[in-house]
Scaffold this active site. Structure first.
Site, PDB file in Angstrom:
ATOM      1  CB  SER A   1      -0.906   0.029   1.236  1.00 35.63           C
ATOM      2  OG  SER A   1      -1.801  -1.047   1.229  1.00 35.63           O
TER       3      SER A   1
HETATM    4  N1  SAH Z   1      -0.984  -4.581   4.009  1.00 33.33           N
HETATM    5  C1  SAH Z   1      -0.401  -4.976   2.755  1.00 33.33           C
HETATM    6  C2  SAH Z   1      -1.360  -4.706   1.611  1.00 33.33           C
HETATM    7  C3  SAH Z   1      -1.271  -5.762   0.595  1.00 33.33           C
HETATM    8  S1  SAH Z   1      -2.481  -5.643  -0.691  1.00 33.33           S
HETATM    9  C4  SAH Z   1       0.918  -4.268   2.491  1.00 33.33           C
HETATM   10  O1  SAH Z   1       1.074  -3.121   2.919  1.00 33.33           O
HETATM   11  O2  SAH Z   1       1.781  -4.853   1.843  1.00 33.33           O
HETATM   12  C5  SAH Z   1      -3.846  -6.529  -0.015  1.00 33.33           C
HETATM   13  C6  SAH Z   1      -3.585  -7.942   0.435  1.00 33.33           C
HETATM   14  O3  SAH Z   1      -4.845  -8.517   0.785  1.00 33.33           O
HETATM   15  C7  SAH Z   1      -2.967  -8.844  -0.646  1.00 33.33           C
HETATM   16  O4  SAH Z   1      -1.792  -9.416  -0.149  1.00 33.33           O
HETATM   17  C8  SAH Z   1      -4.060  -9.878  -0.890  1.00 33.33           C
HETATM   18  O5  SAH Z   1      -3.561 -11.159  -1.223  1.00 33.33           O
HETATM   19  C9  SAH Z   1      -4.814  -9.884   0.437  1.00 33.33           C
HETATM   20  N2  SAH Z   1      -6.163 -10.401   0.354  1.00 33.33           N
HETATM   21  C10 SAH Z   1      -7.075 -10.244  -0.646  1.00 33.33           C
HETATM   22  N3  SAH Z   1      -8.219 -10.879  -0.347  1.00 33.33           N
HETATM   23  C11 SAH Z   1      -8.037 -11.447   0.884  1.00 33.33           C
HETATM   24  C12 SAH Z   1      -8.869 -12.254   1.741  1.00 33.33           C
HETATM   25  N4  SAH Z   1     -10.103 -12.589   1.388  1.00 33.33           N
HETATM   26  N5  SAH Z   1      -8.348 -12.661   2.926  1.00 33.33           N
HETATM   27  C13 SAH Z   1      -7.084 -12.323   3.293  1.00 33.33           C
HETATM   28  N6  SAH Z   1      -6.264 -11.580   2.534  1.00 33.33           N
HETATM   29  C14 SAH Z   1      -6.728 -11.148   1.338  1.00 33.33           C
END
Ligand code: SAH
Length: 214
Positions: A65
């Site tokens: 993010s």
């Molecule tokens: N907090 C992270 C954001 C990653 S993007 C960072 O700063 O790096 C969002 C993340 O949510 C991705 O890794 C994706 O795989 C995860 N995600 C999407 N759907 C999900 C679900 N149903 N349960 C858990 N994680 C999920």
């Protein structure tokens, strides 16, 4: 190689100034961002851009993010020491590290196996230890460790998943981007057993919170 240099520190200080100018006021959040080596959470090809206020690709078609988004969501959670916080979407682990720096007990959930494995190994190497990291579906929350003082969802949810509301303590806060193409940042504060107060903020753009595992 996990290397952090004075140059990186300088770039982090600039990033913190940028975030402060964009309206982030919580000194603890800014301090956490000034300490965490974001470049180590990114693939080496993007390392040089780590302190720009932008999202970047990580493994499995996901993104780390944007720092402003991380700061904004964290600020809205109003994290206090020792609180238990659930994060949905571990991804790179950067947001997880910010929450741990605020001395909260962090539980984090990721549904992409590759990212889950990579980040579970990586975070402890940098000294960040979540209370639990789970490979599971964030739509279900994490009932084993509920209720939580705070829940943060880091992927765009088409709707607010009911289990997340029921896993909030009274007084607890849920910060979640809601929507499909763009997301409206939404804060829900649980005021009573059945009383949920909702606040909305601006539009953000996230990768989707996916329902069926692939
Ligand atoms: N907090 C992270 C954001 C990653 S993007 C960072 O700063 O790096 C969002 C993340 O949510 C991705 O890794 C994706 O795989 C995860 N995600 C999407 N759907 C999900 C679900 N149903 N349960 C858990 N994680 C999920």
């Amino acid at each position: 190689m996990l290397k952090d240099t004075l140059k990186h520190q300088g770039l982090r200080n600039q990033l913190v100034n940028t975030l402060a100018k964009k309206g982030i006021t919580d000194a603890k959040v800014l301090k956490a961002i000034s300490k965490i080596p974001r470049h180590l959470f990114m693939d080496s090809g993007f390392e040089n851009f780590a302190y720009q206020d932008k999202a970047f690709p990580i493994a499995a078609n996901q993104t780390i993010s944007q720092p402003y988004t991380v700061a904004f969501q964290t600020q809205k959670l109003e994290v206090k020491a020792n609180q238990s916080i659930l994060e949905i979407g571990t991804g790179s682990g950067y947001q997880t590290a910010v929450l741990i720096s605020l001395k909260s007990k962090v539980y984090t959930v990721e549904r992409q196996k590759e990212l889950f494995k990579k980040t579970s190994l990586f975070l402890p190497k940098l000294g960040y230890r979540p209370k639990a990291m789970r490979f599971s579906d964030g739509y279900l929350g994490l009932p084993d460790f509920a209720p939580f003082d705070g829940i943060i969802v880091t992927a765009g949810a088409p709707v607010i998943p009911k289990p997340l509301l029921s896993q909030l303590k009274i007084g607890g806060r849920l910060i979640i981007p809601v929507g499909t193409d763009v997301q409206v940042m939404t804060l829900v504060i649980r005021r009573g057993e059945k009383d949920f107060e909702k606040h909305i903020f601006g539009d953000f753009k996230f990768v989707p919170l996916l329902e069926d595992k692939n």
